[in-house]
Design a protein around this motif. Structure first.
Motif, PDB file in Angstrom:
ATOM      1  N   THR A  49       0.714  -1.313   0.097  1.00 41.37           N
ATOM      2  CA  THR A  49       0.136  -0.154   0.016  1.00 41.37           C
ATOM      3  C   THR A  49       0.940   1.212   0.004  1.00 41.37           C
ATOM      4  O   THR A  49       0.524   2.034  -0.589  1.00 41.37           O
ATOM      5  N   LYS A 122      -4.037   4.518 -14.384  1.00 39.74           N
ATOM      6  CA  LYS A 122      -5.309   3.875 -13.915  1.00 39.74           C
ATOM      7  C   LYS A 122      -5.513   2.440 -14.811  1.00 39.74           C
ATOM      8  O   LYS A 122      -5.309   2.333 -15.923  1.00 39.74           O
ATOM      9  N   PHE A 163      -8.369   1.088 -10.558  1.00 38.90           N
ATOM     10  CA  PHE A 163      -7.372   1.395  -9.552  1.00 38.90           C
ATOM     11  C   PHE A 163      -6.313   2.233 -10.038  1.00 38.90           C
ATOM     12  O   PHE A 163      -6.071   2.303 -11.071  1.00 38.90           O
ATOM     13  N   SER A 167      -5.056   3.565  -4.607  1.00 36.12           N
ATOM     14  CA  SER A 167      -5.779   2.292  -4.203  1.00 36.12           C
ATOM     15  C   SER A 167      -4.859   1.705  -3.317  1.00 36.12           C
ATOM     16  O   SER A 167      -3.724   1.429  -3.899  1.00 36.12           O
TER      17      SER A 167
END
Length: 253
Positions: A49, A122, A163, A167
């Motif tokens: 993350t 994306k 995403f 994200s």
């Protein structure tokens, strides 16, 4: 923080070390994940993350400087490239880069776990799972040859989502979201990818490609709303993957 890590250790190195621990003995198809695996998996997910393109010395790419509406892919150039970071018998780690308009076709990960994190741009990801093959098959019009009928799989579309680098990671396992299609949306994109264990055709982990039979081809008589039929196909001729050097911090395991 793992033993041997410090504030100076790159996050890429920390991710690799955590992946090595996490996938030491991952649950196989049909097995329930144990407490130790789940704890380590959560740590790996947290690190993934955090990671950003700058941590990999990866410069976000722009769409080709061409007139509006011009084809984004140049003939002869691979639509997708891969930067190899590291690989062991437990996992592989690298970066996939997709040009504008490119897709990684629907494919599977037999008996494998995975985690991907968008670095820039994306992506749209559609996740599927194969279900138990029933007796018989779908009502297809026109009827398919026997060889194609044998390549059909009753499946379920689990999710469709977009995403970005903001994200969280996308996760797959032998039992969940094991098949997916990845499309670049609104320009070039790149994502960091971990697969565990790596693909290995000699050990039953070859990559298979699929296409979704459309509503016009399948008469949904007694199927649930999200159930679809997938047909195994050869690697699409408009998809291939090239290689390019990885510019980021070295990983030592």
């Amino acid at each position: 923080m793992m033993p041997g890590d410090s504030d100076m250790t790159s996050i890429v190195q920390r991710i690799a070390r955590q992946a090595l621990v996490t996938y030491r003995s991952p649950p196989r198809l049909g097995e329930e994940a144990g407490k130790t695996f789940l704890e380590n998996h959560a740590k790996l997910r947290s690190l993934m993350t955090e990671v950003r393109a700058a941590d990999l010395k990866l410069a976000p790419r722009r769409a080709a400087d061409s007139p509006h509406g011009a084809p984004p892919l140049h003939p002869g150039a691979p639509p997708v490239t891969y930067m190899h970071i590291c690989e062991t018998d437990r996992f592989s780690m690298g970066v996939f880069l997709l040009k504008s308009g490119a897709s990684i076709p629907l494919h599977d990960h037999p008996g494998m776990h995975g985690m991907l994190k968008v670095m820039y741009g994306k992506v749209r990801i559609r996740c599927f799972d194969r279900l138990q093959r029933p007796a018989g098959g779908p009502q297809v019009a026109p009827p398919l040859p026997p060889a194609q009928m044998a390549s059909l799989w009753r499946s379920v579309l689990r999710s469709t989502g977009e995403f970005t680098e903001e994200s969280g990671p996308c996760v797959l396992s032998p039992d969940r979201d094991n098949l997916h299609q990845i499309d670049a949306v609104d320009g070039p994109t790149a994502f960091m990818d971990i697969l565990a264990p790596p693909y290995d055709p000699d050990d039953g982990r070859d990559c298979h490609y699929y296409k979704v039979l459309t509503e016009a081809e399948v008469k949904h008589t007694e199927q649930k709303e999200q159930e679809v039929w997938l047909m195994e196909v050869s690697q699409p001729p408009d998809f291939w993957c090239g290689g390019e050097p990885y510019p980021g911090p070295e990983v030592c395991l």
